[in-house]
Design an enzyme around this catalytic site. Structure first.
Site: not given
Ligand code: NAP
Ligand code: 8YV
Length: 325
Positions: A159-160, A179-180, A237, A261, A266, A284
């Site tokens: 999604r992101i 991605s995988r 992460r 970020d 952390e 973050h």
């Molecule tokens: P998502 O829709 O589930 O997308 C995850 C992506 O990662 C998919 O393309 C998946 O494809 C790929 N992936 C998963 N495992 C993998 C692996 N072992 N090797 C390579 N690619 C892999 O999740 P999203 O909503 O985009 O969110 C992604 C992540 O962003 C969250 O889980 C969170 O940790 C992080 N995040 C951070 C913040 C922040 O504040 N900094 C905020 C929101 C989210 P495949 O399954 O085909 O590999």
């Molecule tokens: C939040 C995030 O900051 O959604 C996630 O995976 O990393 C962030 O949106 C975090 O989950 C706060 O606990």
């Protein structure tokens, strides 16, 4: 409704207004901000707890925490990433887990894009330059980095990742991804091999989930493959990036710069990173605006309310899907 008919819920982690005020009278809301606070819950509350809202990613809803509550039915986690929740244990014990996808996607993509440009065009350093008065004596030097001559590899095209790709496309920057499995319906080039992609681009934007499968996947080899023009932006992460390897690569000039970020420990950030001029460090804040955090809190509440109204939760995680009736 008698006290024994009420539903006991635990808010594990920081309490916030939408969680505090969002549940009707049929719920009794208990709070435990930290792990130590779990010990202070009454034996009755522990025995009757049926739902848990986990309100921050630093609170570990691990096996030990979940096993305390024999009647636990659902864990509603705040955030899309839920590597702090033991979803495998939950599945084994018939506990539903939900997260908060989608409502934060565009916000986090905005931050990734901002962090990328801030890193390439040195916004933080330039801001310091103005404040120090140095602009009075000479113009700020040209930045070595620019979005204009970049090839970007997105690590994680969910999604992101896709929301980041749309922004890069609008900025006319070439995008490919790792991605995988290839993501359905996308025309960007898919690289099943991360090292191959790192060799083909000069910038990585990392947005995969945390956990064992992605632990330190951005390592010294990947950074070396990126090369001396290399820029890395991590909004995924801290566990996904080998921080020591990054520090060495930045020090030696093996890569050019980084925008981070998220961090391994952390809120602790290595002093070596803090001392570097070619890194931009954020605490973050990917989803951390009032509007987006409120939407995330509301989704936590709605998942719990739905569950206890006998309806399917809105956003179950993959490990604990809604069972077909
Ligand atoms: P998502 O829709 O589930 O997308 C995850 C992506 O990662 C998919 O393309 C998946 O494809 C790929 N992936 C998963 N495992 C993998 C692996 N072992 N090797 C390579 N690619 C892999 O999740 P999203 O909503 O985009 O969110 C992604 C992540 O962003 C969250 O889980 C969170 O940790 C992080 N995040 C951070 C913040 C922040 O504040 N900094 C905020 C929101 C989210 P495949 O399954 O085909 O590999
Ligand atoms: C939040 C995030 O900051 O959604 C996630 O995976 O990393 C962030 O949106 C975090 O989950 C706060 O606990």
């Amino acid at each position: 409704m008698t006290a024994s008919e009420k539903i006991d819920l635990l808010v594990y982690g920081p309490m916030r207004p939408i969680l505090e005020k969002g549940f009707p009278d049929q719920f009794v809301v208990h709070c435990a901000e930290t792990r130590a606070d779990l010990e202070r819950l009454t034996p009755d509350a522990v025995a009757n707890m049926r739902g848990m809202a986990v309100t921050y990613h630093t609170v570990a809803a691990n096996r030990e925490s979940l096993a305390r509550f024999p009647k636990l039915e659902i864990v509603a986690s705040f955030g899309v990433g839920y590597d702090h929740v033991d979803a495998a244990y939950a599945r084994e014990h018939n506990i539903m887990v939900t997260n908060t996808p989608d409502v934060l996607t565009e916000e986090v993509a905005d931050v990734a894009m901002g962090l990328l440009i801030a890193t390439l065009r040195e916004f933080v350093k330039a801001d310091r330059y103005v404040r120090s008065g140095l602009w009075q004596t000479q113009n700020y030097p040209l930045s070595a980095g620019s979005l204009r001559d970049r090839k970007i590899g997105i690590v994680g095209m969910g999604r992101i990742g896709q929301a980041i790709a749309r922004r890069l496309e609008a900025s006319r920057v070439p995008v490919c991804y790792h991605s995988r499995k290839p993501a359905a319906g996308l025309s960007y080039k898919h690289h099943p091999d991360l090292i191959e992609m790192a060799k083909a681009v000069d910038t990585l934007v990392v947005i995969v989930p945390g956990g064992t499968a992605t632990h330190k996947m951005i390592n010294a080899e990947v950074l070396k493959a990126l090369g001396p023009r290399g820029v890395i932006v991590n909004v995924a992460r801290g566990s996904v990036l080998d921080e020591q390897a990054l520090i060495s690569a930045l020090k030696s000039g093996a890569i050019l710069a980084a925008g981070l970020d998220v961090f391994e420990q952390e809120p602790n950030v290595p002093d070596e990173l803090k001392a570097m001029q070619n890194v931009v460090l954020l605490p973050h804040i990917g989803s951390a605006s009032v509007v987006t955090r409120n939407a995330m809190d509301q989704l936590v509440v709605d998942n719990l309310k739905n569950w206890f109204a006998g309806k399917p939760p809105l956003t179950p995680v993959a490990e604990t899907p809604i069972k077909a009736s």
